[in-house]
Design an enzyme around this catalytic site. Structure first.
Site, PDB file in Angstrom:
ATOM      1  N   ASP A   7       0.878  -1.169   0.000  1.00  0.00           N
ATOM      2  CA  ASP A   7       0.000   0.000   0.000  1.00  0.00           C
ATOM      3  C   ASP A   7       0.919   1.223   0.000  1.00  0.00           C
ATOM      4  OD1 ASP A   7      -2.441   1.474   0.215  1.00  0.00           O
ATOM      5  OD2 ASP A   7      -1.995   1.809   2.320  1.00  0.00           O
ATOM      6  N   GLU A  68      -1.093  -1.153  -4.973  1.00  0.00           N
ATOM      7  CA  GLU A  68      -2.341  -0.427  -5.216  1.00  0.00           C
ATOM      8  C   GLU A  68      -2.140   0.572  -6.353  1.00  0.00           C
ATOM      9  OE1 GLU A  68      -5.179   0.954  -2.031  1.00  0.00           O
ATOM     10  OE2 GLU A  68      -4.471   2.899  -2.719  1.00  0.00           O
ATOM     11  N   ASP A 141      -2.833   1.297   6.837  1.00  0.00           N
ATOM     12  CA  ASP A 141      -1.930   0.999   5.717  1.00  0.00           C
ATOM     13  C   ASP A 141      -1.532  -0.479   5.717  1.00  0.00           C
ATOM     14  OD1 ASP A 141      -1.115   4.059   5.036  1.00  0.00           O
ATOM     15  OD2 ASP A 141      -1.162   3.724   7.196  1.00  0.00           O
TER      16      ASP A 141
END
Length: 210
Positions: A7, A68, A141
């Site tokens: 992330d 991501e 996160d």
């Protein structure tokens, strides 16, 4: 399949390693967050992210890296830092020869919760349940990184099998086509040889009649 989910973020970069396969409950291998001081230069912060990512890959040996996909946000400074961290993650993975997959936030949410509009709390709760963790992974996160890894294990694994099946089918079709061309060439050669033999015999008969 073992997947490292990333992330991306400049201040906090979530990392999560998950192992599993489509149709079976995945298992968490490791989870953590790379933190970089806000007061440091951006270049130095990216170097730190790169170094820690290298350590994670060397230690946990993932088969793939899921990152991501970055989307434009209202805060341009934030999205730039996210994009920079994302680029570092992809470069580190590519340097190691690892396949990199980009998943949108809605894809990840849909894979983990069943809804592409789920909130962070719902994603964290489902990640905790799916991985059967004794406590919720924090900060968000870290949970998002695990969700990315889960998404790729479930979706990427299926896609990988489909790609392998398609490649195998294409190979068989190409092989069959090559064999067909070879058979046609042999048949044509045989016909030409027969025609040549008949022509020679005809000349012999004609010459003998004179």
């Amino acid at each position: 399949m073992r997947v490292l989910g990333v992330d991306p973020g400049l201040t906090r970069c979530g990392l999560g390693v998950v192992e599993g396969m489509p149709g079976r409950p995945p298992v968490m291998v490791a989870v953590g967050v790379i933190r970089t001081p806000v007061e440091d230069e951006v270049a130095q912060r990216l170097v730190r992210i790169e170094a820690e990512l290298e350590q994670w890959i060397a230690e946990h040996k993932p088969d793939a890296v899921a990152v991501e996909r970055v989307f434009a946000q209202h805060n341009v400074r934030t999205v730039m830092g996210t994009a920079q961290a994302s680029g570092v993650a992809m470069v580190v993975a590519a340097r190691r020869g690892l396949p990199v997959a980009l998943h949108t936030p809605s894809e990840v949410k849909a894979a983990v919760t069943g809804s592409g509009r789920a909130g962070k709390e719902q994603v964290t709760s489902m990640v905790t349940r799916i991985l059967q963790l004794p406590e919720r992974p924090t900060p968000a996160d870290a949970a998002d990184a695990l969700a990315l890894a889960i998404c790729h294990v479930w979706r990427g694994g299926v896609a990988g099998k489909l790609q392998q099946a398609a490649a195998a089918r294409a190979h068989l079709e190409a092989r069959a086509e090559a064999q067909a061309r070879l058979q046609k060439a042999r048949l044509r050669a045989a016909v030409e040889a027969q025609q040549g033999k008949a022509a020679r015999q005809g000349r012999t008969v004609s010459g003998g009649s004179r």
